[in-house]
Design an enzyme around this catalytic site. Structure first.
Site, PDB file in Angstrom:
ATOM      1  CD  GLU A 123      20.823  49.903 -37.705  1.00 49.88           C
ATOM      2  OE1 GLU A 123      20.103  50.115 -36.709  1.00 49.88           O
ATOM      3  OE2 GLU A 123      21.179  50.723 -38.388  1.00 49.88           O
ATOM      4  CG  HIS A 155      18.586  45.834 -41.583  1.00 51.54           C
ATOM      5  ND1 HIS A 155      17.984  46.987 -42.483  1.00 51.54           N
ATOM      6  CD2 HIS A 155      19.989  46.665 -41.269  1.00 51.54           C
ATOM      7  CE1 HIS A 155      18.800  47.884 -42.632  1.00 51.54           C
ATOM      8  NE2 HIS A 155      19.823  47.928 -41.767  1.00 51.54           N
ATOM      9  CG  HIS A 182      21.992  48.343 -46.191  1.00 51.28           C
ATOM     10  ND1 HIS A 182      23.101  48.825 -46.026  1.00 51.28           N
ATOM     11  CD2 HIS A 182      21.309  48.391 -45.231  1.00 51.28           C
ATOM     12  CE1 HIS A 182      23.253  49.378 -44.574  1.00 51.28           C
ATOM     13  NE2 HIS A 182      21.991  48.926 -44.172  1.00 51.28           N
ATOM     14  CE1 TYR A 191      -1.971  36.974 -55.229  1.00 51.11           C
ATOM     15  CE2 TYR A 191      -2.284  37.963 -57.497  1.00 51.11           C
ATOM     16  CZ  TYR A 191      -2.157  36.654 -56.760  1.00 51.11           C
ATOM     17  OH  TYR A 191      -1.636  35.601 -57.131  1.00 51.11           O
ATOM     18  CG  HIS A 221      19.106  52.468 -43.323  1.00 54.81           C
ATOM     19  ND1 HIS A 221      19.459  52.768 -42.132  1.00 54.81           N
ATOM     20  CD2 HIS A 221      19.799  51.180 -43.619  1.00 54.81           C
ATOM     21  CE1 HIS A 221      20.084  51.626 -41.366  1.00 54.81           C
ATOM     22  NE2 HIS A 221      20.505  50.975 -42.453  1.00 54.81           N
ATOM     23  CE1 TYR A 252      -3.829  27.454 -50.921  1.00 55.75           C
ATOM     24  CE2 TYR A 252      -3.987  30.023 -50.958  1.00 55.75           C
ATOM     25  CZ  TYR A 252      -4.273  28.585 -51.532  1.00 55.75           C
ATOM     26  OH  TYR A 252      -4.365  28.789 -52.709  1.00 55.75           O
TER      27      TYR A 252
HETATM   28 ZN   LIG Z   1      21.515  49.038 -42.158  1.00 61.76          ZN
END
Ligand SMILES: [Zn+2]
Length: 231
Positions: A82, A100, A102, A121, A162, A217
């Site tokens: 990826e 990323h 899963h 929120y 995915h 903040y």
């Molecule tokens: Zn993936």
């Protein structure tokens, strides 16, 4: 460690290995699934393809240029499949780290809903309701484009059937957002068990964002995002 690595790059390699182990421990991925990266100027350090997080060493972390050129030399591991998606996000946003996952709650949601609505929120940390990008095969330029398109105005996107992608100004923030996204998806699923949940309006979300900003903040403790979620 590779010879010639700067201290900064060596630190990034070690950080990617330790956060990779956290992906497993926190249930955000299994085996070698998911991938994470950090951008250091013109170089992106990204987890390798096909090495389980438990076996990954700092020297296995791959280096690529922003155009995808592999910088690691002949003995280097293959960068994550990826990597094009990571690079597309760096090109389109101010991200300094991309995570990323899963993770199961977002995948379950992605199979039946078009977005994760504002059930809490804290979703303002991700820029608002999180879109589900259309399904496109893993590792493709099409998936990278779908992810970037659905990220517009957000720091998180869910990839249908995915997983999910989050980004941040550093790896700690990107990772916290991945955890928050999974928590929000779980919370939404629990809310659905009672019937159709009440969802926060755009005006209510704007009010949260404005209040977080008003309290400054960002100047005190590293950004409105983290503190909005912590309250
Ligand atoms: Zn993936």
């Amino acid at each position: 460690m590779s010879h010639g690595d700067s201290d900064e790059l060596q630190a990034a390699r070690a950080q990617l290995v330790s956060y990779g182990a956290r992906l497993l421990a926190d249930g955000l991925a299994v085996g070698s699934a998911g991938n994470i990266s950090v951008r250091l100027g013109d170089i992106v350090a990204v987890t390798p393809s096909g090495i389980g997080y438990e076996d990954m060493r700092p020297a296995d972390v791959c280096l690529v240029a922003l155009d995808g050129t592999e910088l690691g030399g002949p003995d280097a591991e293959t960068p994550s499949s990826e990597t094009p998606m990571h690079l597309a996000i760096y090109a389109a946003t101010a991200a300094a780290a991309v995570v990323h996952t899963h993770s199961p709650e977002v995948i379950a949601l992605s199979a039946s809903r078009p977005e994760l609505p504002a059930v809490h929120y804290a979703i303002t940390s991700l820029g608002g309701p999180v879109r589900v990008a259309p399904y496109v095969r893993f590792g493709s330029a099409g998936l990278a484009a779908a992810a970037v398109g659905a990220l517009d105005g957000r720091t998180a996107v869910i990839l249908r059937n995915h997983g999910a992608v989050t980004y941040g100004r550093d790896l700690a923030q990107a990772y916290d957002r991945a955890l928050l996204l999974e928590w929000l998806a779980r919370t939404y699923r629990m809310a659905l068990s009672y019937g159709e949940p009440v969802i926060l309006s755009a005006a209510e979300l704007d009010e949260v964002t404005a209040e977080a900003r008003r309290r400054r903040y960002g100047e005190r403790r590293g950004g409105p995002d983290r503190n909005t979620t912590a309250r």
